[in-house]
Scaffold this active site. Structure first.
Site, mmCIF file in Angstrom:
data_model
loop_
_atom_site.group_PDB
_atom_site.id
_atom_site.type_symbol
_atom_site.label_atom_id
_atom_site.label_comp_id
_atom_site.label_asym_id
_atom_site.label_seq_id
_atom_site.Cartn_x
_atom_site.Cartn_y
_atom_site.Cartn_z
ATOM 1 N N HIS A 256 51.719 63.425 32.602
ATOM 2 C CA HIS A 256 50.906 63.297 33.812
ATOM 3 C C HIS A 256 50.436 64.662 34.254
ATOM 4 O O HIS A 256 51.173 65.643 34.130
ATOM 5 C CB HIS A 256 51.706 62.635 34.944
ATOM 6 N N ASP A 307 51.441 53.690 33.635
ATOM 7 C CA ASP A 307 50.895 52.785 32.619
ATOM 8 C C ASP A 307 51.926 52.306 31.598
ATOM 9 O O ASP A 307 51.684 51.320 30.906
ATOM 10 C CB ASP A 307 49.748 53.478 31.865
HETATM 11 C C1 LIG Z 1 46.998 56.133 35.576
HETATM 12 C C2 LIG Z 1 46.948 57.330 34.766
HETATM 13 O O1 LIG Z 1 45.899 57.845 34.562
HETATM 14 S S1 LIG Z 1 48.408 57.968 34.233
HETATM 15 C C3 LIG Z 1 47.988 58.805 32.723
HETATM 16 C C4 LIG Z 1 47.630 57.826 31.645
HETATM 17 N N1 LIG Z 1 47.340 58.498 30.375
HETATM 18 C C5 LIG Z 1 48.209 58.460 29.344
HETATM 19 O O2 LIG Z 1 49.298 57.909 29.392
HETATM 20 C C6 LIG Z 1 47.722 59.138 28.084
HETATM 21 C C7 LIG Z 1 48.774 60.055 27.499
HETATM 22 N N2 LIG Z 1 48.967 61.227 28.328
HETATM 23 C C8 LIG Z 1 48.084 62.259 28.297
HETATM 24 O O3 LIG Z 1 47.105 62.264 27.553
HETATM 25 C C9 LIG Z 1 48.296 63.434 29.250
HETATM 26 O O4 LIG Z 1 49.676 63.568 29.546
HETATM 27 C C10 LIG Z 1 47.501 63.284 30.556
HETATM 28 C C11 LIG Z 1 46.021 63.027 30.254
HETATM 29 C C12 LIG Z 1 48.052 62.151 31.394
HETATM 30 C C13 LIG Z 1 47.643 64.582 31.350
HETATM 31 O O5 LIG Z 1 46.972 65.564 30.642
HETATM 32 P P1 LIG Z 1 47.225 67.113 30.927
HETATM 33 O O6 LIG Z 1 47.539 67.350 32.339
HETATM 34 O O7 LIG Z 1 46.067 67.853 30.397
HETATM 35 O O8 LIG Z 1 48.509 67.370 30.017
HETATM 36 P P2 LIG Z 1 49.469 68.596 30.024
HETATM 37 O O9 LIG Z 1 48.702 69.851 30.243
HETATM 38 O O10 LIG Z 1 50.594 68.341 30.967
HETATM 39 O O11 LIG Z 1 50.060 68.586 28.558
HETATM 40 C C14 LIG Z 1 51.012 69.563 28.210
HETATM 41 C C15 LIG Z 1 51.417 69.413 26.756
HETATM 42 O O12 LIG Z 1 52.037 68.142 26.561
HETATM 43 C C16 LIG Z 1 51.353 67.403 25.578
HETATM 44 N N3 LIG Z 1 51.282 66.029 26.002
HETATM 45 C C17 LIG Z 1 50.860 65.562 27.186
HETATM 46 N N4 LIG Z 1 50.940 64.219 27.204
HETATM 47 C C18 LIG Z 1 51.427 63.850 25.997
HETATM 48 C C19 LIG Z 1 51.714 62.614 25.423
HETATM 49 N N5 LIG Z 1 51.499 61.477 26.100
HETATM 50 N N6 LIG Z 1 52.202 62.580 24.186
HETATM 51 C C20 LIG Z 1 52.432 63.719 23.495
HETATM 52 N N7 LIG Z 1 52.156 64.938 23.997
HETATM 53 C C21 LIG Z 1 51.655 64.997 25.230
HETATM 54 C C22 LIG Z 1 49.956 67.995 25.538
HETATM 55 O O13 LIG Z 1 49.328 67.760 24.297
HETATM 56 C C23 LIG Z 1 50.261 69.456 25.774
HETATM 57 O O14 LIG Z 1 50.749 70.009 24.578
HETATM 58 P P3 LIG Z 1 50.333 71.464 24.095
HETATM 59 O O15 LIG Z 1 50.757 72.363 25.202
HETATM 60 O O16 LIG Z 1 51.061 71.635 22.828
HETATM 61 O O17 LIG Z 1 48.841 71.413 23.952
HETATM 62 O O1 LIG Z 2 46.646 60.694 39.268
HETATM 63 C C1 LIG Z 2 46.283 60.668 38.082
HETATM 64 O O2 LIG Z 2 45.804 61.638 37.476
HETATM 65 C C2 LIG Z 2 46.400 59.416 37.308
HETATM 66 C C3 LIG Z 2 47.270 58.389 37.937
HETATM 67 O O3 LIG Z 2 48.470 58.421 37.827
HETATM 68 C C4 LIG Z 2 46.639 57.347 38.728
HETATM 69 O O4 LIG Z 2 45.409 57.366 38.902
HETATM 70 O O5 LIG Z 2 47.341 56.446 39.218
#
Ligand SMILES: CC(=O)SCCNC(=O)CCNC(=O)[C@H](O)C(C)(C)COP(=O)(O)OP(=O)(O)OC[C@H]1O[C@@H](n2cnc3c(N)ncnc32)[C@H](O)[C@@H]1OP(=O)(O)O
Ligand SMILES: O=C([O-])CC(=O)C(=O)O
Length: 370
Positions: A256, A307
């Site tokens: 997140h 999610d």
């Molecule tokens: C309702 C919502 O929107 S909740 C989010 C729903 N999305 C998901 O579940 C998709 C999977 N998760 C992700 O893609 C990301 O965690 C996001 C989009 C939610 C957040 O993205 P960011 O804030 O840019 O991620 P963040 O900077 O914290 O990532 C840090 C590191 O963890 C890794 N990472 C983050 N999420 C994941 C994951 N789900 N699986 C594996 N690695 C991950 C990134 O690749 C990054 O690695 P690196 O430093 O080697 O490049």
């Molecule tokens: O806040 C975010 O980036 C995504 C999330 O968890 C939501 O929209 O519920």
């Protein structure tokens, strides 16, 4: 000027709707844990829109407004009949909500009163649109919503045409409460950017639906279920997840932008997944999810987000996978509309700058000389 990738850490708006402070989520100052345990979705919608919990009269007035606005016009249903039966359900929702604006005389009325009326209209109609398409694509006629029933009840009822079980309605209601708002997430930001040009509320919601659709945001709940289906059984979890981690692929439903020590909504959905699994006598999806969490958190330190467990919850409620993200929208439209109303109240166009990384000044070369 230096760009911040993904606007991480940038405070881009003031808002009094929801807050995430030290990992605690509140709507208008109320802790999400209390709202999840005690409030109905309708109370939460009122809270988000009006800044206070409703009394009985205010709640019944809102219920009446939802009753009066929940049906969608035959013109919109007829348009939906023409949509392909295998269309992406978020694309369907985006198109149908855009079409709704065509039949709303108030669509471009920018008064606060008209905008609140449109917020009611959108919240009332989104569940009807999603359920209607789910039936139309299966060759069935849409089922009209029942007056006096909650959004959770009506959504499940309109999907099947049968009275839903009380426990299913309760679970759906709680899921709607948990997804209702979340500060300046990507879809809410998209909505605010759109209406900050003084465009209409429907345009804001269409932008938000488009942003929610992506798998890094709301689309992750469907991606989680796809992963669970691919894995198939508990004994295959280890190999599958390990392989993905070795290939540095993302595990959907984890991580997140804001929460680094866990999403406070996830524990509620996990408990619901366990309860629904026990009730159905099939804990496989729940057990698989727990095992995935153990591995991903153990190895990467990443925690499940909203999610992750919602995927098994919706599946255990008998809902098809491609309705998961539309259900997210059914709930989040409450937050989107609250943010749009807030944006209109104190508006300034949202127009940041970009750090230019293109070529330096170039001399134009006529076409014949290139
Ligand atoms: C309702 C919502 O929107 S909740 C989010 C729903 N999305 C998901 O579940 C998709 C999977 N998760 C992700 O893609 C990301 O965690 C996001 C989009 C939610 C957040 O993205 P960011 O804030 O840019 O991620 P963040 O900077 O914290 O990532 C840090 C590191 O963890 C890794 N990472 C983050 N999420 C994941 C994951 N789900 N699986 C594996 N690695 C991950 C990134 O690749 C990054 O690695 P690196 O430093 O080697 O490049
Ligand atoms: O806040 C975010 O980036 C995504 C999330 O968890 C939501 O929209 O519920």
């Amino acid at each position: 000027m230096t760009a911040t990738k993904g606007l991480e850490g940038i405070v881009a708006a003031e808002s009094s709707i929801s807050s995430i402070i030290d990992g605690t989520l509140t709507y208008r100052g109320y802790n999400i844990d209390d709202l999840a345990d005690y409030a109905t979705f309708e109370e939460v919608v009122y809270l988000l829109w009006h800044g206070k919990l409703p009394n009985r009269d205010e709640l019944s007035a809102l219920q009446k407004q939802f009753d009066e606005n929940a049906a969608i016009s035959p013109a919109v249903i007829d348009q939906m009949r023409l949509y392909p039966s295998n269309a992406n359900t978020m694309a369907v929702l985006r198109s149908a909500i855009s079409a709704l604006a065509l039949y709303d005389e108030l669509a471009d009325d920018m008064s606060r009163e008209a905008n609140v009326a449109k917020a009611v209209n959108l919240q009332a109609k989104l569940p009807t649109v999603v359920a209607a398409y789910a039936r139309l694509r299966a060759g069935k006629e849409p089922v009209a919503p029942q007056a006096g029933r909650s959004i959770a009840y009506n959504f499940l009822y309109m999907l099947t045409g049968e009275e839903p079980e009380a426990s299913a309605v309760k679970a759906m209601d709680k899921a709607l409460v948990l997804h209702a708002d979340h500060e300046l997430n990507a879809s809410t930001f998209a909505a605010r950017v759109t209406v900050a040009t003084l465009s209409d509320i429907y345009s804001g919601i269409v932008s938000a639906i488009g942003a929610l659709k992506g798998p890094l945001h709301g689309g992750a709940n469907e991606a989680v279920m796809k992963m669970l289906e691919e894995i198939g059984s508990l004994d295959r979890v280890e190999d599958y997840i390990q392989d993905k981690l070795n290939r540095r692929e993302k595990i959907m439903g984890f991580g997140h932008r804001v929460y680094k020590n866990g999403d406070p909504r996830a524990k509620h959905l996990q408990a619901m997944s366990r309860e629904l699994g026990s009730k159905s006598g099939n804990l496989e999806l729940y057990n698989m999810s727990v095992r995935i969490e153990e591995i991903v958190t153990g190895q990467k330190g990443l925690k499940p987000n909203v999610d992750f467990y919602s995927a098994s919850v919706y599946t255990l409620l008998g809902i098809p996978r491609d309705l998961f993200t539309p259900i997210f929208a059914v709930s989040r439209v409450s937050g989107w509309t609250a943010h749009i109303l807030e944006q209109y109240e104190n508006n300034r166009i949202i127009r940041p700058r970009a750090e230019y990384t293109g070529p330096a000044v170039q001399r134009y070369v006529p076409l014949a000389d290139r």
